[in-house]
Design an enzyme around this catalytic site. Structure first.
Site, mmCIF file in Angstrom:
data_model
loop_
_atom_site.group_PDB
_atom_site.id
_atom_site.type_symbol
_atom_site.label_atom_id
_atom_site.label_comp_id
_atom_site.label_asym_id
_atom_site.label_seq_id
_atom_site.Cartn_x
_atom_site.Cartn_y
_atom_site.Cartn_z
ATOM 1 C CE1 TYR A 70 21.902 21.811 45.733
ATOM 2 C CE2 TYR A 70 20.875 23.725 44.703
ATOM 3 C CZ TYR A 70 21.868 23.176 45.488
ATOM 4 O OH TYR A 70 22.840 23.980 46.032
ATOM 5 C CG HIS A 79 27.238 22.524 54.389
ATOM 6 N ND1 HIS A 79 28.487 22.256 53.884
ATOM 7 C CD2 HIS A 79 27.404 23.555 55.251
ATOM 8 C CE1 HIS A 79 29.376 23.095 54.419
ATOM 9 N NE2 HIS A 79 28.739 23.886 55.253
#
Ligand SMILES: [Zn+2]
Length: 234
Positions: free
Chosen positions: A57, A110
């Site tokens: 990420y 999300h």
């Protein structure tokens, strides 16, 4: 045309941001072709190897640096500004391009790459730096609990009640740049139709659910979305 279409709900997906140069997740050459989502995008993967997930990420977050909203993001922000009724954007994207274009009434179902969530105290923080297993939560001062504030496989998307309320009130439902294959978002068109909304797909190619829409416009989002918004605001 906007007459009688007071409440507009727009669902957006990866196809929208792809034209800004962001890698998509599910395409043949997308991110999930290069990484095993079970390792980097599930709660189990995070428990097994949190630093691997952070690295993944962190890379996604860094890739946002040179990315700008495109004409489709800007057209949707214009729709919100100029439409006399309400416009809510429900995005499956975790990038900040809708905000960058000026959209305000936005639901990130999300989650968001530019937020961190502390699993220890549940505080959310705006976050632009790298995250790691030693990152200290600014709220509770503890380390080891910080994670990207994104919804992983096996987790419940955010704001589902709010989204369903918007779909129930919708007069017009637009699905932009989304494959129509990922639930629960893939079910939104049916929910909107049931509530009497007119439904339109704007996508590069017919999606898996294309037959569920009243109307479909296919082509690059940067072309079909601005044209559709101009038609709507006429
Ligand atoms: Zn905390």
């Amino acid at each position: 045309m906007a007459k009688g279409l007071s409440n507009i709900v727009v669902l957006t997906g990866a196809g929208l941001s792809a034209e800004s140069g962001l890698s998509t997740f599910r395409d043949r050459d997308g991110i999930w072709a290069k990484y095993d989502f079970r390792e980097v995008a599930t709660p189990e993967g995070f428990r097994r190897n949190p630093q691997l997930v952070h690295d993944f990420y962190n890379q996604r977050r860094r890739s946002l640096a040179d990315i700008k909203p495109n004409a489709a993001h800007c057209a949707l922000a214009r729709l919100e500004r100029e439409h006399p009724g309400t416009v809510v954007i429900v995005t499956q994207n975790i990038d900040p391009l809708h905000e960058a274009a000026g959209s305000k009434n936005l639901i990130h179902m999300h989650g968001e790459l530019l937020k961190a969530l502390c699993a220890r105290c549940e505080a959310r923080h705006a976050w632009t730096d790298d995250l790691g297993i030693d990152t200290v939560c600014p709220a509770c001062g503890r380390s080891g609990g910080m994670r990207p504030d994104v919804v992983w496989f096996g987790e419940m998307p955010y704001a589902m009640e709010q989204i369903h309320a918007a779909l129930t009130a919708a007069d017009l439902f637009l699905s932009v740049g989304t494959s129509g294959s990922v639930y629960p978002a893939a079910g939104f068109v049916a929910a909107a139709r049931e509530s009497g909304a007119h439904t339109v797909e704007l996508n590069f190619e017919p999606s898996e659910g294309a037959g569920l829409f009243h109307e479909a416009l296919h082509g690059p989002a940067t072309v079909v979305v601005p044209a559709f918004v101009s038609r709507l605001l006429c």
